[in-house]
Design a protein around this motif. Structure first.
Motif, PDB file in Angstrom:
ATOM      1  N   VAL A  27       0.868  -1.172   0.000  1.00  8.43           N
ATOM      2  CA  VAL A  27       0.000   0.000   0.000  1.00  8.43           C
ATOM      3  C   VAL A  27       0.908   1.226   0.000  1.00  8.43           C
ATOM      4  O   VAL A  27       1.989   1.207   0.581  1.00  8.43           O
ATOM      5  CB  VAL A  27      -0.963   0.052   1.211  1.00  8.43           C
ATOM      6  CG1 VAL A  27      -2.007  -1.038   1.131  1.00  8.43           C
ATOM      7  CG2 VAL A  27      -0.227  -0.026   2.527  1.00  8.43           C
ATOM      8  N   MET A  28       0.458   2.272  -0.672  1.00 10.35           N
ATOM      9  CA  MET A  28       1.190   3.523  -0.684  1.00 10.35           C
ATOM     10  C   MET A  28       0.483   4.472   0.278  1.00 10.35           C
ATOM     11  O   MET A  28      -0.752   4.551   0.288  1.00 10.35           O
ATOM     12  CB  MET A  28       1.219   4.117  -2.089  1.00 10.35           C
ATOM     13  CG  MET A  28       2.142   5.295  -2.219  1.00 10.35           C
ATOM     14  SD  MET A  28       2.359   5.835  -3.942  1.00 10.35           S
ATOM     15  CE  MET A  28       0.732   6.475  -4.296  1.00 10.35           C
TER      16      MET A  28
ATOM     17  N   GLN B   1      -3.579   3.305  12.850  1.00 12.51           N
ATOM     18  CA  GLN B   1      -4.954   2.877  12.582  1.00 12.51           C
ATOM     19  C   GLN B   1      -5.300   3.052  11.108  1.00 12.51           C
ATOM     20  O   GLN B   1      -5.912   2.171  10.494  1.00 12.51           O
ATOM     21  CB  GLN B   1      -5.951   3.669  13.452  1.00 12.51           C
ATOM     22  CG  GLN B   1      -5.868   3.333  14.917  1.00 12.51           C
ATOM     23  CD  GLN B   1      -4.797   4.154  15.660  1.00 12.51           C
ATOM     24  OE1 GLN B   1      -4.057   4.928  15.063  1.00 12.51           O
ATOM     25  NE2 GLN B   1      -4.720   3.973  16.959  1.00 12.51           N
ATOM     26  N   ASP B   2      -4.919   4.193  10.531  1.00  3.85           N
ATOM     27  CA  ASP B   2      -5.212   4.426   9.115  1.00  3.85           C
ATOM     28  C   ASP B   2      -4.445   3.446   8.226  1.00  3.85           C
ATOM     29  O   ASP B   2      -4.978   2.967   7.222  1.00  3.85           O
ATOM     30  CB  ASP B   2      -4.888   5.864   8.719  1.00  3.85           C
ATOM     31  CG  ASP B   2      -5.890   6.861   9.272  1.00  3.85           C
ATOM     32  OD1 ASP B   2      -6.996   6.439   9.678  1.00  3.85           O
ATOM     33  OD2 ASP B   2      -5.573   8.064   9.307  1.00  3.85           O
TER      34      ASP B   2
ATOM     35  N   ARG C 294      -6.124  -3.544   5.277  1.00  2.58           N
ATOM     36  CA  ARG C 294      -7.332  -4.374   5.215  1.00  2.58           C
ATOM     37  C   ARG C 294      -8.080  -4.156   3.896  1.00  2.58           C
ATOM     38  O   ARG C 294      -8.567  -5.113   3.277  1.00  2.58           O
ATOM     39  CB  ARG C 294      -8.262  -4.067   6.396  1.00  2.58           C
ATOM     40  CG  ARG C 294      -7.757  -4.586   7.707  1.00  2.58           C
ATOM     41  CD  ARG C 294      -7.895  -6.058   7.744  1.00  2.58           C
ATOM     42  NE  ARG C 294      -7.364  -6.582   8.990  1.00  2.58           N
ATOM     43  CZ  ARG C 294      -7.114  -7.841   9.195  1.00  2.58           C
ATOM     44  NH1 ARG C 294      -7.347  -8.730   8.243  1.00  2.58           N
ATOM     45  NH2 ARG C 294      -6.636  -8.262  10.323  1.00  2.58           N
ATOM     46  N   SER C 295      -8.163  -2.922   3.450  1.00  6.29           N
ATOM     47  CA  SER C 295      -8.833  -2.630   2.180  1.00  6.29           C
ATOM     48  C   SER C 295      -8.110  -3.288   1.016  1.00  6.29           C
ATOM     49  O   SER C 295      -8.737  -3.834   0.109  1.00  6.29           O
ATOM     50  CB  SER C 295      -8.906  -1.117   1.949  1.00  6.29           C
ATOM     51  OG  SER C 295      -9.753  -0.521   2.888  1.00  6.29           O
TER      52      SER C 295
ATOM     53  N   GLU D  40     -14.651  -9.134   1.621  1.00  6.90           N
ATOM     54  CA  GLU D  40     -14.138  -9.004   2.984  1.00  6.90           C
ATOM     55  C   GLU D  40     -13.897 -10.407   3.534  1.00  6.90           C
ATOM     56  O   GLU D  40     -14.815 -11.215   3.611  1.00  6.90           O
ATOM     57  CB  GLU D  40     -15.115  -8.232   3.855  1.00  6.90           C
ATOM     58  CG  GLU D  40     -14.520  -7.876   5.198  1.00  6.90           C
ATOM     59  CD  GLU D  40     -15.330  -6.836   5.932  1.00  6.90           C
ATOM     60  OE1 GLU D  40     -15.437  -6.969   7.160  1.00  6.90           O
ATOM     61  OE2 GLU D  40     -15.854  -5.918   5.276  1.00  6.90           O
ATOM     62  N   THR D  41     -12.658 -10.694   3.891  1.00  6.16           N
ATOM     63  CA  THR D  41     -12.259 -12.041   4.286  1.00  6.16           C
ATOM     64  C   THR D  41     -11.509 -11.988   5.611  1.00  6.16           C
ATOM     65  O   THR D  41     -10.611 -11.154   5.756  1.00  6.16           O
ATOM     66  CB  THR D  41     -11.322 -12.644   3.216  1.00  6.16           C
ATOM     67  OG1 THR D  41     -11.989 -12.603   1.957  1.00  6.16           O
ATOM     68  CG2 THR D  41     -10.942 -14.062   3.540  1.00  6.16           C
ATOM     69  N   PRO D  42     -11.860 -12.856   6.557  1.00  2.26           N
ATOM     70  CA  PRO D  42     -11.057 -12.899   7.782  1.00  2.26           C
ATOM     71  C   PRO D  42      -9.603 -13.198   7.411  1.00  2.26           C
ATOM     72  O   PRO D  42      -9.315 -14.121   6.645  1.00  2.26           O
ATOM     73  CB  PRO D  42     -11.671 -14.048   8.578  1.00  2.26           C
ATOM     74  CG  PRO D  42     -13.076 -14.168   8.063  1.00  2.26           C
ATOM     75  CD  PRO D  42     -12.978 -13.813   6.605  1.00  2.26           C
TER      76      PRO D  42
END
Length: 78
Positions: free
Chosen positions: A34-35, A43-44, A50-51, A60-62
């Motif tokens: 991720v950038m 947190q962000d 997660r996204s 959305e997957t555990p």
């Protein structure tokens, strides 16, 4: 000694990680990234990771993840 992460300009950074998912988290993704800006909160960053996992897996997957490189100032060549 110069710290290449802290001394670099505070613009975009790249965090690389591997996500684990599936039954008992035995399946893993490829190395993902991720950038983000250097000043982004933990947190962000977690929300961005997660996204990205959900984007790659298609829903959305555990899952859990392991960070391989945190906030590197330059992209790691593929």
């Amino acid at each position: 000694m110069r710290d290449f992460v802290l001394d670099a300009p505070g613009s975009n950074r790249y965090t690389y990680f591997v996500a684990y998912y599936g039954k008992e988290f035995h399946q893993q993704t490829a190395v993902l990234h991720v950038m983000h800006h250097f000043d982004v909160s933990v947190q962000d960053l977690h929300v961005q990771i997660r996204s990205r996992i959900n984007e790659v897996l298609g829903e959305e997957t555990p899952s859990c993840y392991h960070i391989l490189a945190l906030a590197t100032p330059e992209a790691i060549p593929a």
